[in-house]
Design an enzyme around this catalytic site. Sequence first.
Site, PDB file in Angstrom:
ATOM      1  N   ASP A  78       0.823  -1.208   0.000  1.00 37.68           N
ATOM      2  CA  ASP A  78       0.000   0.000   0.000  1.00 37.68           C
ATOM      3  C   ASP A  78       0.863   1.266   0.000  1.00 37.68           C
ATOM      4  O   ASP A  78       1.934   1.290   0.607  1.00 37.68           O
ATOM      5  CB  ASP A  78      -0.910  -0.023   1.241  1.00 37.68           C
ATOM      6  CG  ASP A  78      -2.024   1.001   1.136  1.00 37.68           C
ATOM      7  OD1 ASP A  78      -2.311   1.482   0.027  1.00 37.68           O
ATOM      8  OD2 ASP A  78      -2.614   1.341   2.177  1.00 37.68           O
ATOM      9  N   GLY A 132       0.048   5.201  -4.588  1.00 34.74           N
ATOM     10  CA  GLY A 132      -0.646   6.395  -5.054  1.00 34.74           C
ATOM     11  C   GLY A 132      -0.167   7.637  -4.312  1.00 34.74           C
ATOM     12  O   GLY A 132       0.176   8.657  -4.932  1.00 34.74           O
ATOM     13  N   ARG A 133      -0.087   7.530  -2.978  1.00 31.73           N
ATOM     14  CA  ARG A 133       0.348   8.686  -2.184  1.00 31.73           C
ATOM     15  C   ARG A 133       1.793   9.063  -2.504  1.00 31.73           C
ATOM     16  O   ARG A 133       2.148  10.232  -2.611  1.00 31.73           O
ATOM     17  CB  ARG A 133       0.211   8.379  -0.672  1.00 31.73           C
ATOM     18  CG  ARG A 133      -1.191   8.602  -0.147  1.00 31.73           C
ATOM     19  CD  ARG A 133      -1.362   7.991   1.223  1.00 31.73           C
ATOM     20  NE  ARG A 133      -1.477   6.542   1.131  1.00 31.73           N
ATOM     21  CZ  ARG A 133      -1.291   5.711   2.154  1.00 31.73           C
ATOM     22  NH1 ARG A 133      -0.950   6.179   3.335  1.00 31.73           N
ATOM     23  NH2 ARG A 133      -1.443   4.423   1.979  1.00 31.73           N
ATOM     24  N   HIS A 157       2.964   3.754  -8.874  1.00 29.84           N
ATOM     25  CA  HIS A 157       2.838   2.327  -9.212  1.00 29.84           C
ATOM     26  C   HIS A 157       4.097   1.840  -9.924  1.00 29.84           C
ATOM     27  O   HIS A 157       4.563   0.735  -9.683  1.00 29.84           O
ATOM     28  CB  HIS A 157       1.605   2.087 -10.093  1.00 29.84           C
ATOM     29  CG  HIS A 157       0.310   2.339  -9.369  1.00 29.84           C
ATOM     30  ND1 HIS A 157       0.025   1.785  -8.138  1.00 29.84           N
ATOM     31  CD2 HIS A 157      -0.776   3.092  -9.686  1.00 29.84           C
ATOM     32  CE1 HIS A 157      -1.167   2.178  -7.739  1.00 29.84           C
ATOM     33  NE2 HIS A 157      -1.675   2.983  -8.664  1.00 29.84           N
ATOM     34  N   SER A 214      -7.320  -5.647  -5.903  1.00 31.22           N
ATOM     35  CA  SER A 214      -8.433  -6.258  -5.165  1.00 31.22           C
ATOM     36  C   SER A 214      -9.733  -6.142  -5.964  1.00 31.22           C
ATOM     37  O   SER A 214      -9.820  -5.353  -6.916  1.00 31.22           O
ATOM     38  CB  SER A 214      -8.603  -5.569  -3.809  1.00 31.22           C
ATOM     39  OG  SER A 214      -9.198  -4.299  -4.000  1.00 31.22           O
ATOM     40  N   THR A 215     -10.728  -6.924  -5.546  1.00 34.68           N
ATOM     41  CA  THR A 215     -12.045  -6.828  -6.206  1.00 34.68           C
ATOM     42  C   THR A 215     -12.622  -5.419  -6.026  1.00 34.68           C
ATOM     43  O   THR A 215     -13.457  -4.987  -6.803  1.00 34.68           O
ATOM     44  CB  THR A 215     -13.032  -7.875  -5.623  1.00 34.68           C
ATOM     45  OG1 THR A 215     -12.933  -7.853  -4.193  1.00 34.68           O
ATOM     46  CG2 THR A 215     -12.736  -9.270  -6.113  1.00 34.68           C
ATOM     47  N   LEU A 248      10.883 -20.575  -5.515  1.00 31.72           N
ATOM     48  CA  LEU A 248       9.959 -19.655  -4.840  1.00 31.72           C
ATOM     49  C   LEU A 248       8.643 -19.665  -5.596  1.00 31.72           C
ATOM     50  O   LEU A 248       8.637 -19.611  -6.825  1.00 31.72           O
ATOM     51  CB  LEU A 248      10.543 -18.229  -4.855  1.00 31.72           C
ATOM     52  CG  LEU A 248       9.579 -17.089  -4.482  1.00 31.72           C
ATOM     53  CD1 LEU A 248       9.183 -17.191  -3.009  1.00 31.72           C
ATOM     54  CD2 LEU A 248      10.220 -15.723  -4.750  1.00 31.72           C
ATOM     55  N   ARG A 265      -5.270  -2.030   8.360  1.00 32.51           N
ATOM     56  CA  ARG A 265      -6.449  -2.857   8.096  1.00 32.51           C
ATOM     57  C   ARG A 265      -6.083  -3.967   7.113  1.00 32.51           C
ATOM     58  O   ARG A 265      -5.012  -3.940   6.503  1.00 32.51           O
ATOM     59  CB  ARG A 265      -7.609  -2.007   7.572  1.00 32.51           C
ATOM     60  CG  ARG A 265      -7.294  -1.196   6.348  1.00 32.51           C
ATOM     61  CD  ARG A 265      -8.521  -0.461   5.795  1.00 32.51           C
ATOM     62  NE  ARG A 265      -8.117   0.479   4.778  1.00 32.51           N
ATOM     63  CZ  ARG A 265      -8.114   1.809   4.913  1.00 32.51           C
ATOM     64  NH1 ARG A 265      -8.521   2.375   6.031  1.00 32.51           N
ATOM     65  NH2 ARG A 265      -7.711   2.586   3.923  1.00 32.51           N
ATOM     66  N   SER A 320      -8.223  -5.104   4.477  1.00 29.19           N
ATOM     67  CA  SER A 320      -8.750  -4.848   3.129  1.00 29.19           C
ATOM     68  C   SER A 320      -9.135  -6.120   2.360  1.00 29.19           C
ATOM     69  O   SER A 320      -8.746  -6.298   1.202  1.00 29.19           O
ATOM     70  CB  SER A 320      -7.734  -4.035   2.310  1.00 29.19           C
ATOM     71  OG  SER A 320      -7.472  -2.820   2.940  1.00 29.19           O
ATOM     72  N   GLU A 326       1.403 -13.451  12.018  1.00 28.49           N
ATOM     73  CA  GLU A 326       1.961 -12.276  12.711  1.00 28.49           C
ATOM     74  C   GLU A 326       1.874 -11.091  11.743  1.00 28.49           C
ATOM     75  O   GLU A 326       2.340 -11.180  10.604  1.00 28.49           O
ATOM     76  CB  GLU A 326       3.433 -12.509  13.090  1.00 28.49           C
ATOM     77  CG  GLU A 326       3.678 -13.768  13.901  1.00 28.49           C
ATOM     78  CD  GLU A 326       2.996 -13.761  15.272  1.00 28.49           C
ATOM     79  OE1 GLU A 326       2.808 -12.660  15.835  1.00 28.49           O
ATOM     80  OE2 GLU A 326       2.649 -14.849  15.764  1.00 28.49           O
TER      81      GLU A 326
END
Length: 224
Positions: A12, A15-16, A29, A57-58, A122, A178, A180, A191
Amino acid sequence: MNPLNHVAIIMDGNGRWGLKYKNSRNAGHKVGLKTVEKIIKETIRQKINFLTLYAFSTENWKRPKKEINYLFNLLESFLIKRIDQLHAQNIKIKIIGIKNFSKKLNNLLINAEKKTFKNKTLQINLALNYGSKKELINAIKKLNKNKKKINEININKYLQTNGIPDPEILIRTGNTNRLSNFLLWQLAYTEIFFEKKLWPDFTEDDFKKIIKKFKIIKRNFGNI
Ligand code: FPP
């Protein structure tokens, strides 16, 4: 020391970051993708077997079309440019979420999965058009249709993460605490590390610090 097999990340803050430094969310991005590449390398160095990245995300469909198109173009060119290299590094790509993108992107994703299917170093689970509630509803519907008992083992089998161990660590960057709609079932005993830095600023050293902290946490799983 706690064993570590699987790290999940909510990347996250792109954008900021983009607005702050380049006056454009999309620029964030682009730089965010560089962080993805750095963290993949560090995950291999740390001998971690699974890395799950929340890329779309949806709920992200609510964003302006221009930003959505930019993100998908970024992903397309990443796959075109990098798939051979990822394959050579023995990386397996798996998509979790529903592949209902353009024909071009759907094909790139399906081909990436096919090409890297047998790779072992991986596994990268790319969560794209992913929502945990939808994933759970679909799993329960399938259980019902196949007249299976509703229990933990069967729910695990019908989730898109079937066969993947639950993450031991979840990292969310961007100073937001959160989940999301991400891996709600799979994170039951994970954790969680909330990181103040925005995703483009997140470094290998930040990642290593989190791993170091995790290794010495006393994990009880409900015991004492
Ligand atoms: C969340 O930041 C980030 C996303 C919705 C996209 C994540 C995409 C990347 C890291 C780059 C592309 C990745 C791949 C694998 C090709 P935000 O836009 O919600 O940031 P904000 O909270 O500052 O608005």
